[in-house]
Design an enzyme around this catalytic site. Structure first.
Site, mmCIF file in Angstrom:
data_model
loop_
_atom_site.group_PDB
_atom_site.id
_atom_site.type_symbol
_atom_site.label_atom_id
_atom_site.label_comp_id
_atom_site.label_asym_id
_atom_site.label_seq_id
_atom_site.Cartn_x
_atom_site.Cartn_y
_atom_site.Cartn_z
ATOM 1 C CG ASP A 174 -12.953 45.000 27.071
ATOM 2 O OD1 ASP A 174 -11.757 44.741 27.322
ATOM 3 O OD2 ASP A 174 -13.478 46.089 27.336
ATOM 4 C CE1 TYR A 220 -13.407 53.043 29.895
ATOM 5 C CE2 TYR A 220 -15.582 52.024 29.938
ATOM 6 C CZ TYR A 220 -14.787 53.153 29.877
ATOM 7 O OH TYR A 220 -15.367 54.389 29.801
ATOM 8 C CD GLN A 272 -4.630 51.317 29.038
ATOM 9 O OE1 GLN A 272 -4.690 52.546 28.959
ATOM 10 N NE2 GLN A 272 -5.705 50.559 28.887
ATOM 11 N N GLY A 308 -7.351 53.105 26.683
ATOM 12 C CA GLY A 308 -7.168 54.331 27.453
ATOM 13 C C GLY A 308 -7.343 55.611 26.684
ATOM 14 C CG ASP A 357 -15.240 48.439 20.892
ATOM 15 O OD1 ASP A 357 -16.015 48.544 21.861
ATOM 16 O OD2 ASP A 357 -14.019 48.692 20.978
#
Length: 379
Positions: A95, A99, A197, A224, A274
């Site tokens: 990632d 986030y 998003q 999101g 995930d």
């Protein structure tokens, strides 16, 4: 070195579920797939040997934000990348840290350039830009890397959601440009997934999906969602995204979720998932099983000498009894964290393997509808 490839192997006639095969330089992944989260280069309480031998994880996650802060790029580069550093020779996805930066509300500032934030470790200040995040992921060396994005909170007003989405798109262009300017470091191909998003606004989600699809990436992610919105809203937007994102590329729904969330989203056309839930909940005495959810801390399990789960074909989950597991929890024995985490990951990987088998057999949707009420049962 080969660019990631994706082959569809079967579809469910009564839903949008599909089974596929992802090929990376570190191995093949059968979809739908669940990816255990190894944030700092370690799946909490689970060894790499257990991930291979007991869980049979086909791919795991690392996180750019956390690995950048600790152990740091100098150590990772000296080791030859994350694969060698942690002793893992199967695929890894990282990632981008977007986030995590989003989670630092009050300790970060967004600009066109990037995100200025304070480390959760020592309060030091750092700047993530699309360019620096690509450079960091080059050093980490994962097979699949994520674009740097902003994840808007739920709820967000329309103006903020649109502004955030537009910024994510501009950052995406810079990610692609930077990646094209820098070579792979460790002799294997790194594959960039853009992130959709748009918060919970259908027109923004559509616009973001169309923009992401236009990039022709080898795979695409949906971000999101699962950030506090109702489940039905998550399903609605995931379904909408699957209608627009290319059918010949893998679709990754980030940070999802419960076992029933996963099955519902598979039915909508999602391939990759995930979530920290199986390990985090396991460390807090919640076990997911083929018969329902167990709070192993409850007294009712004190003299229950049956296996944790004899329905998922796992020798590990059949070895330990519920009574012994409850004893470990009550004694605050460290082994409890490992047994619960390995068992829950076993269950999640069994679940997506079953989903794949039923897709290929042509009866996924009916199996899913029968399975979800069982999975939600509180034992």
């Amino acid at each position: 070195m080969a660019v990631l490839s994706f082959e569809l192997c079967g579809k469910d006639a009564a839903s949008k579920a599909r089974a596929g095969t992802l090929r990376t330089d570190h191995g093949t992944i059968e979809t739908p797939i669940f990816m255990p989260v190894g944030t700092v280069g370690s799946v909490k309480a689970v060894s790499q040997q257990q991930l291979k031998e007991d869980v049979n994880a086909q791919i795991i996650l690392g996180n750019t934000y956390h690995l950048y802060l600790r152990p740091g790029l100098e150590v990772l580069e000296a080791a030859g990348g994350l694969h060698k550093f942690m002793g893992w020779d199967r695929p890894i996805l990282t990632d981008s840290g977007g986030y995590q930066v989003f989670s630092l509300a009050g300790k970060r500032k967004l600009t066109e350039e990037g995100a200025l934030f304070q480390s959760h470790i020592d309060g030091s200040r750092h700047l993530f830009t699309p360019e620096s995040v690509m450079d960091i992921q080059r050093v980490i060396g994962a097979d699949i890397i994520m674009a740097f994005d902003e994840c808007p909170p739920y709820p967000s007003d329309y103006a903020y959601a649109k502004k955030s989405m537009d910024l994510t798109h501009r950052w995406l262009d810079r990610c692609f440009k930077r990646l094209a300017e820098t070579p792979d470091k460790y002799g294997h191909t790194q594959n960039l997934f853009p992130i959709v998003q748009g918060s919970t606004y259908t027109d923004l989600r559509r616009a973001s999906c169309e923009y992401v699809a236009s990039k022709g990436a080898v795979g695409n992610a949906i971000g999101g969602l699962s950030v506090g919105e109702p489940e039905e809203m998550m399903y609605e937007h995931a379904a909408h995204c699957c209608e627009i994102l290319p059918a010949d590329k893998p679709r990754y729904l980030m940070g999802v979720g419960t076992p029933w969330n996963i099955l519902e989203n598979i039915s909508l056309g999602i391939d990759m998932f995930d979530c920290v839930m199986p390990t985090r909940n396991g460390r807090n005495a919640m076990l997911f099983t083929s018969k329902g959810v167990i709070n192993i801390d409850n007294k009712k399990w004190e003299k229950d000498f049956s296996p944790l789960d004899d329905g998922i074909g796992s020798p590990f989950s059949e070895y330990y009894t519920k009574a012994y597991m409850r004893h470990l929890v009550k004694a605050k024995e460290i082994l409890a964290l490992t047994v619960a985490s390995v068992h829950n990951l076993n269950f999640y990987l069994w679940l997506v393997k079953q989903a794949r088998a039923h897709i290929l057999a042509g009866d996924f949707n009916s199996w899913k509808n029968e399975m979800i009420p069982v999975l939600k049962t509180r034992l």
